[in-house]
Design a protein around this motif. Sequence first.
Motif, mmCIF file in Angstrom:
data_model
loop_
_atom_site.group_PDB
_atom_site.id
_atom_site.type_symbol
_atom_site.label_atom_id
_atom_site.label_comp_id
_atom_site.label_asym_id
_atom_site.label_seq_id
_atom_site.Cartn_x
_atom_site.Cartn_y
_atom_site.Cartn_z
ATOM 1 N N ARG A 20 -7.988 -17.545 -6.826
ATOM 2 C CA ARG A 20 -8.535 -16.978 -5.588
ATOM 3 C C ARG A 20 -7.525 -17.091 -4.443
ATOM 4 N NH1 ARG A 20 -13.263 -19.454 -7.517
ATOM 5 N NH2 ARG A 20 -12.930 -21.266 -6.186
ATOM 6 N N PHE A 21 -6.821 -18.205 -4.381
ATOM 7 C CA PHE A 21 -5.813 -18.399 -3.339
ATOM 8 C C PHE A 21 -4.665 -17.407 -3.512
ATOM 9 C CE2 PHE A 21 -2.598 -20.716 -0.900
ATOM 10 C CZ PHE A 21 -3.353 -21.064 0.206
ATOM 11 N N ARG A 22 -4.233 -17.178 -4.759
ATOM 12 C CA ARG A 22 -3.189 -16.182 -5.031
ATOM 13 C C ARG A 22 -3.636 -14.796 -4.594
ATOM 14 N NH1 ARG A 22 -1.915 -17.230 -11.262
ATOM 15 N NH2 ARG A 22 -0.848 -19.205 -11.114
ATOM 16 N N LEU A 23 -4.861 -14.425 -4.937
ATOM 17 C CA LEU A 23 -5.368 -13.098 -4.572
ATOM 18 C C LEU A 23 -5.497 -12.946 -3.058
ATOM 19 C CD1 LEU A 23 -8.009 -12.483 -7.363
ATOM 20 C CD2 LEU A 23 -5.768 -11.405 -7.111
ATOM 21 N N ALA A 24 -5.909 -14.002 -2.380
ATOM 22 C CA ALA A 24 -6.009 -13.945 -0.920
ATOM 23 C C ALA A 24 -4.625 -13.767 -0.302
ATOM 24 C CB ALA A 24 -6.678 -15.211 -0.382
ATOM 25 N N CYS A 25 -3.634 -14.488 -0.807
ATOM 26 C CA CYS A 25 -2.268 -14.327 -0.298
ATOM 27 C C CYS A 25 -1.740 -12.930 -0.615
ATOM 28 C CB CYS A 25 -1.350 -15.387 -0.895
ATOM 29 S SG CYS A 25 -1.637 -17.039 -0.237
ATOM 30 N N SER A 26 -2.072 -12.396 -1.768
ATOM 31 C CA SER A 26 -1.658 -11.039 -2.124
ATOM 32 C C SER A 26 -2.297 -10.014 -1.203
ATOM 33 C CB SER A 26 -2.031 -10.732 -3.572
ATOM 34 O OG SER A 26 -1.331 -11.570 -4.459
ATOM 35 N N ALA A 27 -3.549 -10.221 -0.831
ATOM 36 C CA ALA A 27 -4.219 -9.303 0.100
ATOM 37 C C ALA A 27 -3.566 -9.359 1.477
ATOM 38 C CB ALA A 27 -5.703 -9.647 0.195
ATOM 39 N N VAL A 28 -3.167 -10.546 1.905
ATOM 40 C CA VAL A 28 -2.484 -10.675 3.197
ATOM 41 C C VAL A 28 -1.137 -9.951 3.152
ATOM 42 C CG1 VAL A 28 -1.359 -12.327 4.754
ATOM 43 C CG2 VAL A 28 -3.655 -12.790 3.868
ATOM 44 N N VAL A 29 -0.387 -10.138 2.069
ATOM 45 C CA VAL A 29 0.908 -9.463 1.937
ATOM 46 C C VAL A 29 0.717 -7.952 1.890
ATOM 47 C CG1 VAL A 29 2.896 -9.122 0.416
ATOM 48 C CG2 VAL A 29 2.054 -11.425 0.849
ATOM 49 N N ALA A 30 -0.299 -7.468 1.165
ATOM 50 C CA ALA A 30 -0.568 -6.031 1.106
ATOM 51 C C ALA A 30 -0.946 -5.494 2.487
ATOM 52 C CB ALA A 30 -1.684 -5.746 0.091
ATOM 53 N N GLY A 31 -1.761 -6.233 3.219
ATOM 54 C CA GLY A 31 -2.130 -5.820 4.574
ATOM 55 C C GLY A 31 -0.920 -5.752 5.500
ATOM 56 N N LEU A 32 -0.041 -6.737 5.404
ATOM 57 C CA LEU A 32 1.180 -6.722 6.211
ATOM 58 C C LEU A 32 2.080 -5.544 5.841
ATOM 59 C CD1 LEU A 32 2.113 -10.520 6.281
ATOM 60 C CD2 LEU A 32 1.271 -9.125 8.175
ATOM 61 N N LEU A 33 2.167 -5.253 4.549
ATOM 62 C CA LEU A 33 2.984 -4.134 4.090
ATOM 63 C C LEU A 33 2.433 -2.805 4.594
ATOM 64 C CD1 LEU A 33 5.497 -3.834 2.272
ATOM 65 C CD2 LEU A 33 3.945 -3.352 0.397
ATOM 66 N N VAL A 34 1.118 -2.640 4.535
ATOM 67 C CA VAL A 34 0.496 -1.405 5.031
ATOM 68 C C VAL A 34 0.668 -1.303 6.547
ATOM 69 C CG1 VAL A 34 -1.732 -0.251 5.367
ATOM 70 C CG2 VAL A 34 -1.106 -1.117 3.117
ATOM 71 N N ALA A 35 0.498 -2.401 7.258
ATOM 72 C CA ALA A 35 0.668 -2.368 8.712
ATOM 73 C C ALA A 35 2.112 -2.051 9.096
ATOM 74 C CB ALA A 35 0.258 -3.711 9.319
ATOM 75 N N LEU A 36 3.052 -2.599 8.347
ATOM 76 C CA LEU A 36 4.456 -2.377 8.632
ATOM 77 C C LEU A 36 4.867 -0.921 8.372
ATOM 78 C CD1 LEU A 36 7.096 -3.813 9.460
ATOM 79 C CD2 LEU A 36 7.499 -4.218 7.037
ATOM 80 N N PHE A 37 4.325 -0.324 7.324
ATOM 81 C CA PHE A 37 4.702 1.034 6.931
ATOM 82 C C PHE A 37 3.615 2.058 7.241
ATOM 83 C CE2 PHE A 37 7.430 -1.573 4.221
ATOM 84 C CZ PHE A 37 8.658 -1.005 4.519
ATOM 85 N N TRP A 38 2.775 1.797 8.228
ATOM 86 C CA TRP A 38 1.662 2.691 8.537
ATOM 87 C C TRP A 38 2.141 4.093 8.916
ATOM 88 C CZ3 TRP A 38 -3.041 3.015 7.205
ATOM 89 C CH2 TRP A 38 -3.906 3.889 7.860
ATOM 90 N N GLY A 39 3.179 4.183 9.698
ATOM 91 C CA GLY A 39 3.718 5.489 10.083
ATOM 92 C C GLY A 39 4.214 6.270 8.877
ATOM 93 N N TYR A 40 4.852 5.602 7.953
ATOM 94 C CA TYR A 40 5.330 6.235 6.720
ATOM 95 C C TYR A 40 4.160 6.704 5.867
ATOM 96 C CZ TYR A 40 7.171 6.468 1.957
ATOM 97 O OH TYR A 40 7.470 6.859 0.683
ATOM 98 N N ILE A 41 3.110 5.874 5.765
ATOM 99 C CA ILE A 41 1.955 6.222 4.932
ATOM 100 C C ILE A 41 1.222 7.425 5.500
ATOM 101 C CG2 ILE A 41 -0.314 5.423 4.154
ATOM 102 C CD1 ILE A 41 0.909 2.600 4.008
ATOM 103 N N THR A 42 0.961 7.423 6.796
ATOM 104 C CA THR A 42 0.183 8.516 7.395
ATOM 105 C C THR A 42 1.018 9.764 7.628
ATOM 106 O OG1 THR A 42 0.603 7.658 9.612
ATOM 107 C CG2 THR A 42 -1.437 6.963 8.516
ATOM 108 N N GLY A 43 2.310 9.610 7.741
ATOM 109 C CA GLY A 43 3.164 10.771 7.994
ATOM 110 C C GLY A 43 3.659 11.411 6.716
ATOM 111 N N PHE A 44 4.780 10.928 6.238
ATOM 112 C CA PHE A 44 5.456 11.541 5.103
ATOM 113 C C PHE A 44 4.693 11.412 3.795
ATOM 114 C CE2 PHE A 44 8.184 10.732 1.420
ATOM 115 C CZ PHE A 44 8.717 12.005 1.257
ATOM 116 N N LEU A 45 4.173 10.228 3.507
ATOM 117 C CA LEU A 45 3.608 9.973 2.181
ATOM 118 C C LEU A 45 2.393 10.839 1.886
ATOM 119 C CD1 LEU A 45 3.948 8.293 -0.341
ATOM 120 C CD2 LEU A 45 2.481 6.567 0.662
ATOM 121 N N LEU A 46 1.463 10.944 2.815
ATOM 122 C CA LEU A 46 0.272 11.763 2.570
ATOM 123 C C LEU A 46 0.636 13.237 2.412
ATOM 124 C CD1 LEU A 46 -2.415 10.121 4.855
ATOM 125 C CD2 LEU A 46 -2.151 9.930 2.388
#
Length: 98
Positions: free
Chosen positions: A28-54
């Motif tokens: 559970r601790f690993r999954l929680a840390c993975s969710a935090v890392v995924a959230g940080l990655l999405v927040a960091l690349f939000w412009g890329y995700i909403t712009g070019f990637l979609l």
Amino acid sequence: MTSDGDDREWPDPPGVGEERGQNWARLRFRLACSAVVAGLLVALFWGYITGFLLEALWPPQEPLTRWATLVLLQVGGFLILPLLVGGLVGDALYDRLH
């Protein structure tokens, strides 16, 4: 070098063996840390995700193999990478805190 008369048994380090694979709190601790890392990655690349990637991913374009490769690369980057990094960081933090 060991002597033939040395029958001492050394304990395994913490977290090694079957106990580590069956430790649900650690998982559970690993999954929680993975969710935090995924959230940080999405927040960091939000412009890329909403712009070019979609725009690049939808609608699917010909040839479909090139489109599928792009989709798999993005899935690998935004799902597998956070799971790997989050698992590594989660294990280190869990061992330090417990």
